[in-house]
Design an enzyme around this catalytic site. Structure first.
Site, short mmCIF file in Angstrom:
data_model
loop_
_atom_site.label_atom_id
_atom_site.label_comp_id
_atom_site.label_asym_id
_atom_site.label_seq_id
_atom_site.Cartn_x
_atom_site.Cartn_y
_atom_site.Cartn_z
N GLU A 195 -47.98 60.07 41.87
CA GLU A 195 -48.76 61.36 41.72
C GLU A 195 -49.00 61.89 40.32
OE1 GLU A 195 -46.09 60.77 43.78
OE2 GLU A 195 -47.25 60.51 45.74
N ARG A 205 -58.31 68.14 57.67
CA ARG A 205 -58.40 67.21 56.73
C ARG A 205 -59.76 65.95 57.25
NH1 ARG A 205 -53.83 62.76 58.79
NH2 ARG A 205 -53.50 63.77 60.77
C1 LIG Z 1 -43.76 61.28 46.56
C2 LIG Z 1 -44.50 60.64 47.55
N1 LIG Z 1 -45.53 60.21 47.84
C3 LIG Z 1 -46.11 59.76 48.84
C4 LIG Z 1 -45.25 59.56 50.12
C5 LIG Z 1 -45.98 59.32 51.26
N2 LIG Z 1 -45.26 57.93 51.63
C6 LIG Z 1 -44.20 57.80 52.40
S1 LIG Z 1 -43.61 56.28 52.68
C7 LIG Z 1 -44.98 55.38 51.62
C8 LIG Z 1 -44.97 54.10 51.41
C9 LIG Z 1 -43.92 53.65 50.31
O1 LIG Z 1 -43.60 52.31 50.32
P1 LIG Z 1 -42.43 51.94 51.02
O2 LIG Z 1 -41.34 52.85 50.52
O3 LIG Z 1 -42.25 50.38 50.43
O4 LIG Z 1 -42.62 51.66 52.70
P2 LIG Z 1 -41.91 50.74 53.60
O5 LIG Z 1 -41.76 49.62 53.01
O6 LIG Z 1 -40.65 51.36 53.95
O7 LIG Z 1 -42.70 50.92 54.90
C10 LIG Z 1 -45.42 56.55 50.95
C11 LIG Z 1 -46.71 56.43 50.44
C12 LIG Z 1 -43.99 60.27 49.79
N3 LIG Z 1 -42.89 60.04 50.83
N4 LIG Z 1 -43.45 60.54 48.71
#
Ligand SMILES: Cc1ncc(C[n+]2csc(CCOP(=O)(O)OP(=O)(O)O)c2C)c(N)n1
Ligand SMILES: [Mg+2]
Lengths: 316, 267
Positions: A59, A11
């Site tokens: 996505e 990456r």
């Molecule tokens: C479908 C999907 N896309 C991307 C991710 C990667 N991802 C994990 S947590 C996250 C941020 C989501 O925001 P939130 O759940 O509000 O985070 P927090 O407030 O708990 O820090 C992302 C993009 C994922 N887990 N699943």
């Protein structure tokens, strides 16, 4: 050939490659689904803020917006994790991208078991299968950061929808002396006893395995099969006709992946083939090296498989 | 349970979560600390569960959709006696607790999760099943605000309203951050309350660290699913993590861990 001094994740090569490609062609865009840091897009974002598009954790829309931009002449790289894109958005990829022949590059990191601690949900082991079955799609799995950089640049020059499979974990570089051409597999090491075909991180494991086997008197020809589609059947067949035996190894389910693509290409040629990969299982949390061992993908495990096979044929 | 008791439990959950993530060397402290009060309240004052009979059919279902905050869920389940606390230290290790929840790997985990956006639809299916079979248990689904970016969340929201799933309560951890920045910068969600109201939900906003306000989680409205928008502070309880999206998915180092535990020990 193996540069142990330079540990890098594929990456990271993508992050460098997309900046170089963007300097050459102003139509290149980067789209992110809330994972820009993981895809190493920081520099792209800083240098081309107006060509960086954040779609949020969405996505399906990522792929759809990418298709629309491409149909109007842009070259979007849509980026996420391999377990979400191309899986959650496969329907969009099939029709909006491939059927439309939209020039979208799907760059996805965290492919394979070496994603590690996040566990099964984040370890994509099916992505090669679901992309390579799509008409018009090219599928490229760079072996290391060096190759990921070249592949990103080369891919940006084609008009094909392309899936670029990237990894999270750092590994030694193995392609520093290789030329990269889409659809042209590279023979990294000559040998006459057996052909070992690998892609992605597994090229490093395959080279290591070949060194161990060499000490045991088994001469392995190692092929870096970075382009799963279009597959370089010519190079593969030439090598297999010489050695008579192919082993493939990939960080993917044995069903439908790179080994399956090779099986389709050599079918009917009287060549013995063994496909090494994850055998119809989900992954789990653990470190990359523990998981490679557990799922039979480390150099040592590859050696075991090959020796077992050699003993079998000697006993016949 | 009384507020003092809940406060103490939640404090323990936070300490466990920090230690688990520190020991694992990776994980998601921001969301885990932010939902600790809500999860504690749910498991002690709302959900009908039985730790010694985790699959008892009459239990309320708790669906964690934002699977990355599972350290907090694991800690609450262990605190409630679903499994032994010494398993917590195996988070993200080989043969240990999974980095994202896996159904069947631990008692009390109703669904595997990790890819965002999966939970509300599953909850709809469970709520519909309960209605079809005349079962009286309730379905609770916790989601993050980042998950509101996913289209499928809204597909499920429409389905729940269409099917009058008043046995479904969703709770959004409205901490205003996601992985790479503030939600309103990455993908603006406001006005979230009005959006769900337009989708025909019964929407209630609460302070996500106030146990008195959490009583409203039990509010029901006949013929409508209920949404609790819980305004929380990510990283709550650890001063240098509070409100910072940078702590969404990063493990503390040794000195950060020590500082965090020191602060939590004083609370
Ligand atoms: C479908 C999907 N896309 C991307 C991710 C990667 N991802 C994990 S947590 C996250 C941020 C989501 O925001 P939130 O759940 O509000 O985070 P927090 O407030 O708990 O820090 C992302 C993009 C994922 N887990 N699943
Ligand atoms: Mg959030």
């Amino acid at each position: 050939m193996i540069n142990y001094e330079k540990l890098k994740a594929s990456r990271e090569g993508f992050g460098i490659g997309i900046v170089k490609a963007a300097l050459e062609n102003k139509n290149i865009l980067a789209l992110s689904a809330d994972l820009s840091e993981s895809l190493k897009l920081e520099e792209f974002k800083n240098r081309f803020p107006e060509r960086y598009i954040e779609v949020g954790v969405a996505e399906q829309n990522l792929a759809a917006v990418g298709a629309g931009l491409a149909l109007e002449g842009k070259i979007p790289f849509i980026t996420s994790f391999a377990s979400f894109s191309p899986s959650i958005n496969w329907g969009q990829i099939r029709v909006s991208i491939c059927y439309n022949n939209a020039n979208v590059k799907i760059a996805s990191s965290h492919a394979g078991i070496t994603t590690g601690e996040d566990g099964a949900t984040h370890q994509a082991l099916e992505d090669i299968a679901i992309t390579r079955v799509l008409p018009k799609m090219n599928v490229i799995v760079p072996a290391d950061a060096t190759e990921a950089e070249k592949a990103t640049i080369e891919t940006s020059k084609t008009k094909n929808p392309t899936y670029l499979r990237l990894g999270r974990e750092k590994f030694p570089q193995v392609t520093e002396e290789s030329e990269f051409r889409i659809g042209k597999a590279n023979i990294l090491k000559k040998g006459s006893d057996l052909t070992l075909i690998a892609c992605g991180n597994m090229v490093f494991q395959a080279l290591k395995a070949s060194e161990i086997l060499e000490k045991k008197g088994i001469e392995v020809e190692v092929i870096n099969n970075h382009t799963i589609k279009p597959l370089d059947s010519k190079t593969i067949l030439q090598s297999a006709k010489k050695t008579g035996t192919i082993f493939t190894v990939e960080e993917h389910q044995t069903a439908g992946g790179m080994g399956s693509a090779v099986a389709e290409a050599i079918s009917g040629e009287g060549i013995h083939l063994e496909i090494i990969g994850v055998e119809d299982k989900f992954g789990q949390s653990g470190s990359a090296s523990e998981l490679l061992e557990k799922y039979g993908l480390s150099a040592n495990k590859i050696v075991e498989r090959i020796i077992k096979h050699k003993k079998l044929i000697q006993n016949v | 349970m009384k507020n003092d008791y809940l406060k103490e439990k939640a404090r323990k959950v936070r300490i466990e979560a920090i230690d688990m993530i520190y020991t694992a060397g990776s994980g998601h402290p921001g969301g885990s600390l932010g939902v600790a009060d809500l999860l504690t309240y749910l498991y002690y004052n709302v959900l009908k569960t039985n730790a010694s009979k985790p699959s008892w059919n009459g239990r309320d279902r708790f669906i964690l959709s934002n699977g990355h905050v599972c350290p907090a869920l694991y800690a609450v389940l262990a605190e409630k006696g679903f499994f032994k606390k010494d398993r917590l230290k195996t988070l993200r290790k080989m043969n240990g607790l999974q980095g994202h929840p896996e159904r069947g790997s631990l008692p009390g985990i109703e669904t595997s999760a990790g890819p965002l956006g999966l939970g509300l639809g599953i909850s709809c299916g469970m709520a519909l099943k309960a209605k079809m079979d005349g079962e009286k248990h309730h379905i609770y689904c916790m989601m993050s605000d980042g998950e509101q970016d996913e289209g499928v969340t809204w597909e499920a929201a429409m389905f729940a309203a269409k099917n009058k799933l008043d046995n479904l309560t969703a709770i959004i951890d409205r901490n205003k951050i996601q992985l790479s920045g503030p939600t309103e910068k990455i993908m603006p969600l406001e006005n979230l309350k009005e959006k769900y109201e337009a989708f025909n939900w019964n929407v209630i906003e609460i302070k996500g660290h106030d146990f008195n306000e959490m009583k409203k989680i039990k509010t029901r409205k006949k013929g409508k699913p209920t949404l609790i928008i819980a305004n929380t502070i990510p990283g709550k309880g650890v001063s240098f993590m509070e409100g910072k999206f940078e702590w969404h998915g990063k493990a503390p180092n040794k000195s950060e861990r020590d500082q965090a535990i020191k602060e939590l020990n004083k609370q």
